[in-house]
Write a protein that holds these residues in place. Sequence first.
Motif, PDB file in Angstrom:
ATOM      1  N   GLY A  24       9.761   6.532  46.336  1.00  0.00           N
ATOM      2  CA  GLY A  24      10.642   6.782  47.469  1.00  0.00           C
ATOM      3  C   GLY A  24      12.084   6.593  47.034  1.00  0.00           C
ATOM      4  O   GLY A  24      12.361   6.127  45.931  1.00  0.00           O
ATOM      5  N   GLN A  25      13.005   6.919  47.934  1.00  0.00           N
ATOM      6  CA  GLN A  25      14.423   6.866  47.585  1.00  0.00           C
ATOM      7  C   GLN A  25      15.006   5.472  47.708  1.00  0.00           C
ATOM      8  O   GLN A  25      16.160   5.240  47.315  1.00  0.00           O
ATOM      9  CB  GLN A  25      15.223   7.853  48.454  1.00  0.00           C
ATOM     10  CG  GLN A  25      15.557   7.359  49.852  1.00  0.00           C
ATOM     11  CD  GLN A  25      14.411   7.502  50.854  1.00  0.00           C
ATOM     12  OE1 GLN A  25      13.239   7.633  50.488  1.00  0.00           O
ATOM     13  NE2 GLN A  25      14.772   7.490  52.123  1.00  0.00           N
ATOM     14  N   SER A  73      24.471  15.004  32.205  1.00  0.00           N
ATOM     15  CA  SER A  73      23.598  14.626  33.313  1.00  0.00           C
ATOM     16  C   SER A  73      22.450  13.698  32.875  1.00  0.00           C
ATOM     17  O   SER A  73      21.698  13.202  33.723  1.00  0.00           O
ATOM     18  CB  SER A  73      23.014  15.861  33.989  1.00  0.00           C
ATOM     19  OG  SER A  73      22.311  16.652  33.046  1.00  0.00           O
ATOM     20  N   ASP A  74      22.322  13.456  31.576  1.00  0.00           N
ATOM     21  CA  ASP A  74      21.326  12.490  31.091  1.00  0.00           C
ATOM     22  C   ASP A  74      21.842  11.054  31.159  1.00  0.00           C
ATOM     23  O   ASP A  74      21.098  10.113  30.856  1.00  0.00           O
ATOM     24  CB  ASP A  74      20.907  12.817  29.649  1.00  0.00           C
ATOM     25  CG  ASP A  74      20.140  14.112  29.534  1.00  0.00           C
ATOM     26  OD1 ASP A  74      20.419  14.890  28.605  1.00  0.00           O
ATOM     27  OD2 ASP A  74      19.262  14.345  30.392  1.00  0.00           O
ATOM     28  N   THR A  75      23.091  10.900  31.530  1.00  0.00           N
ATOM     29  CA  THR A  75      23.662   9.562  31.686  1.00  0.00           C
ATOM     30  C   THR A  75      22.894   8.787  32.754  1.00  0.00           C
ATOM     31  O   THR A  75      22.823   9.204  33.919  1.00  0.00           O
ATOM     32  CB  THR A  75      25.142   9.643  32.072  1.00  0.00           C
ATOM     33  OG1 THR A  75      25.864  10.230  30.988  1.00  0.00           O
ATOM     34  CG2 THR A  75      25.710   8.259  32.378  1.00  0.00           C
ATOM     35  N   ALA A  76      22.308   7.685  32.350  1.00  0.00           N
ATOM     36  CA  ALA A  76      21.448   6.930  33.254  1.00  0.00           C
ATOM     37  C   ALA A  76      20.952   5.672  32.560  1.00  0.00           C
ATOM     38  O   ALA A  76      21.132   5.490  31.355  1.00  0.00           O
ATOM     39  CB  ALA A  76      20.234   7.764  33.678  1.00  0.00           C
ATOM     40  N   TRP A  90       4.796  -1.335  45.954  1.00  0.00           N
ATOM     41  CA  TRP A  90       6.157  -1.681  46.348  1.00  0.00           C
ATOM     42  C   TRP A  90       6.816  -2.458  45.201  1.00  0.00           C
ATOM     43  O   TRP A  90       6.188  -3.330  44.599  1.00  0.00           O
ATOM     44  CB  TRP A  90       6.162  -2.556  47.595  1.00  0.00           C
ATOM     45  CG  TRP A  90       5.760  -1.877  48.860  1.00  0.00           C
ATOM     46  CD1 TRP A  90       4.521  -1.836  49.427  1.00  0.00           C
ATOM     47  CD2 TRP A  90       6.633  -1.144  49.748  1.00  0.00           C
ATOM     48  NE1 TRP A  90       4.546  -1.122  50.599  1.00  0.00           N
ATOM     49  CE2 TRP A  90       5.827  -0.688  50.821  1.00  0.00           C
ATOM     50  CE3 TRP A  90       7.987  -0.838  49.750  1.00  0.00           C
ATOM     51  CZ2 TRP A  90       6.347   0.059  51.887  1.00  0.00           C
ATOM     52  CZ3 TRP A  90       8.498  -0.095  50.795  1.00  0.00           C
ATOM     53  CH2 TRP A  90       7.692   0.352  51.851  1.00  0.00           C
ATOM     54  N   TYR A  91       8.076  -2.137  44.950  1.00  0.00           N
ATOM     55  CA  TYR A  91       8.858  -2.810  43.931  1.00  0.00           C
ATOM     56  C   TYR A  91      10.149  -3.341  44.551  1.00  0.00           C
ATOM     57  O   TYR A  91      10.688  -2.753  45.478  1.00  0.00           O
ATOM     58  CB  TYR A  91       9.243  -1.853  42.798  1.00  0.00           C
ATOM     59  CG  TYR A  91       8.086  -1.233  42.067  1.00  0.00           C
ATOM     60  CD1 TYR A  91       7.508  -0.054  42.538  1.00  0.00           C
ATOM     61  CD2 TYR A  91       7.563  -1.806  40.915  1.00  0.00           C
ATOM     62  CE1 TYR A  91       6.442   0.532  41.874  1.00  0.00           C
ATOM     63  CE2 TYR A  91       6.493  -1.225  40.240  1.00  0.00           C
ATOM     64  CZ  TYR A  91       5.947  -0.062  40.729  1.00  0.00           C
ATOM     65  OH  TYR A  91       4.885   0.516  40.061  1.00  0.00           O
ATOM     66  N   GLN A  92      10.633  -4.428  43.987  1.00  0.00           N
ATOM     67  CA  GLN A  92      11.923  -4.991  44.356  1.00  0.00           C
ATOM     68  C   GLN A  92      12.869  -4.824  43.166  1.00  0.00           C
ATOM     69  O   GLN A  92      12.485  -5.102  42.028  1.00  0.00           O
ATOM     70  CB  GLN A  92      11.759  -6.480  44.662  1.00  0.00           C
ATOM     71  CG  GLN A  92      13.054  -7.223  44.980  1.00  0.00           C
ATOM     72  CD  GLN A  92      12.855  -8.731  44.938  1.00  0.00           C
ATOM     73  OE1 GLN A  92      12.593  -9.308  43.886  1.00  0.00           O
ATOM     74  NE2 GLN A  92      12.967  -9.388  46.095  1.00  0.00           N
ATOM     75  N   GLN A  93      14.075  -4.367  43.439  1.00  0.00           N
ATOM     76  CA  GLN A  93      15.075  -4.277  42.384  1.00  0.00           C
ATOM     77  C   GLN A  93      16.361  -4.953  42.830  1.00  0.00           C
ATOM     78  O   GLN A  93      16.985  -4.526  43.794  1.00  0.00           O
ATOM     79  CB  GLN A  93      15.353  -2.824  41.976  1.00  0.00           C
ATOM     80  CG  GLN A  93      16.273  -2.745  40.750  1.00  0.00           C
ATOM     81  CD  GLN A  93      16.564  -1.336  40.304  1.00  0.00           C
ATOM     82  OE1 GLN A  93      16.652  -0.415  41.104  1.00  0.00           O
ATOM     83  NE2 GLN A  93      16.720  -1.154  38.991  1.00  0.00           N
ATOM     84  N   LYS A  94      16.745  -5.985  42.117  1.00  0.00           N
ATOM     85  CA  LYS A  94      18.021  -6.642  42.360  1.00  0.00           C
ATOM     86  C   LYS A  94      19.071  -5.988  41.490  1.00  0.00           C
ATOM     87  O   LYS A  94      18.766  -5.396  40.452  1.00  0.00           O
ATOM     88  CB  LYS A  94      17.900  -8.136  42.062  1.00  0.00           C
ATOM     89  CG  LYS A  94      16.885  -8.842  42.949  1.00  0.00           C
ATOM     90  CD  LYS A  94      16.749 -10.299  42.588  1.00  0.00           C
ATOM     91  CE  LYS A  94      15.676 -10.958  43.438  1.00  0.00           C
ATOM     92  NZ  LYS A  94      15.453 -12.371  43.059  1.00  0.00           N
ATOM     93  N   THR A  95      20.307  -6.125  41.906  1.00  0.00           N
ATOM     94  CA  THR A  95      21.416  -5.495  41.196  1.00  0.00           C
ATOM     95  C   THR A  95      21.438  -5.916  39.733  1.00  0.00           C
ATOM     96  O   THR A  95      21.390  -7.112  39.416  1.00  0.00           O
ATOM     97  CB  THR A  95      22.745  -5.865  41.858  1.00  0.00           C
ATOM     98  OG1 THR A  95      22.717  -5.446  43.228  1.00  0.00           O
ATOM     99  CG2 THR A  95      23.902  -5.186  41.155  1.00  0.00           C
ATOM    100  N   GLY A  96      21.480  -4.913  38.845  1.00  0.00           N
ATOM    101  CA  GLY A  96      21.560  -5.191  37.424  1.00  0.00           C
ATOM    102  C   GLY A  96      20.255  -5.596  36.775  1.00  0.00           C
ATOM    103  O   GLY A  96      20.251  -5.990  35.603  1.00  0.00           O
ATOM    104  N   LYS A 133      21.671   5.493  41.939  1.00  0.00           N
ATOM    105  CA  LYS A 133      20.561   6.252  42.530  1.00  0.00           C
ATOM    106  C   LYS A 133      19.237   5.517  42.408  1.00  0.00           C
ATOM    107  O   LYS A 133      19.167   4.396  41.910  1.00  0.00           O
ATOM    108  CB  LYS A 133      20.467   7.631  41.845  1.00  0.00           C
ATOM    109  CG  LYS A 133      21.732   8.463  41.950  1.00  0.00           C
ATOM    110  CD  LYS A 133      22.122   8.767  43.393  1.00  0.00           C
ATOM    111  CE  LYS A 133      23.326   9.674  43.472  1.00  0.00           C
ATOM    112  NZ  LYS A 133      23.742   9.937  44.891  1.00  0.00           N
ATOM    113  N   GLY A 134      18.181   6.186  42.867  1.00  0.00           N
ATOM    114  CA  GLY A 134      16.854   5.592  42.873  1.00  0.00           C
ATOM    115  C   GLY A 134      16.089   5.823  41.578  1.00  0.00           C
ATOM    116  O   GLY A 134      16.630   6.302  40.582  1.00  0.00           O
TER     117      GLY A 134
END
Lengths: 108, 120
Positions: free
Chosen positions: A100-101, B89-92, A35-41, B43-44
Amino acid sequence: EIVMTQSPATLSVSPGETATLSCRASQSITNNLAWYQQKTGQAPRLLIYGASTRATGIPTRFSGSGSGSEFTLTISSLQSDDFAVYYCQQYNRWPPYSFGQGTKLEIK
Amino acid sequence: EVQLVQSGVEMKKPGESLKISCQTSGYRFASYWIGWVRQMPGKGLEWMAMIFPGDSDTRYSPSFRGQVTISADKSLNTAYLQWNSLKASDTAMYYCAKVQEGYSDPFDFWGQGTLVIVSS
């Protein structure tokens, strides 16, 4: 390819309460789940590996459980700093080691 | 202290080539797999590829095989991700990350990310 499905997509919880996030694998991955946590930025941060082992420096209010294809991340006594996006990842079979998404944990 | 420091923002045009870098310190670079993860806007996370710098063994996601090339320079403790012909589409955001122990392990340390913008 192993598909990882997280639920719910968004979870609204009040500070001080407990959040329960789910992750399901399309086939058994034994306990090879992180499990990972991602905060904005920010970059993601490893929270849990081996389905239930906390990474270095992770508070005890974060706990993971499950094996096979069903997994849960539980965050108790939610603090304002915990509101973020959480991802699960399987590393049982590659390629790829799919994510996961994500579940967005927001303040209620 | 383990650190992964990535190269800066890149603004490119479609069709151009690009190589981004991930300079590491604080651990034995040649002894651990290092990988790249893509995150498209809003996105993820997507696992792209990994390399073992000790012998340059590589693993690619089927989705990215042939689209990018991963490499590593042991003398510089640096990993790279490159494109021969960029698409919009490689923009990321692209993250490099160190694998915890063996190849079947999660990412325990991450770079800060490199934003790649491809636009005409």
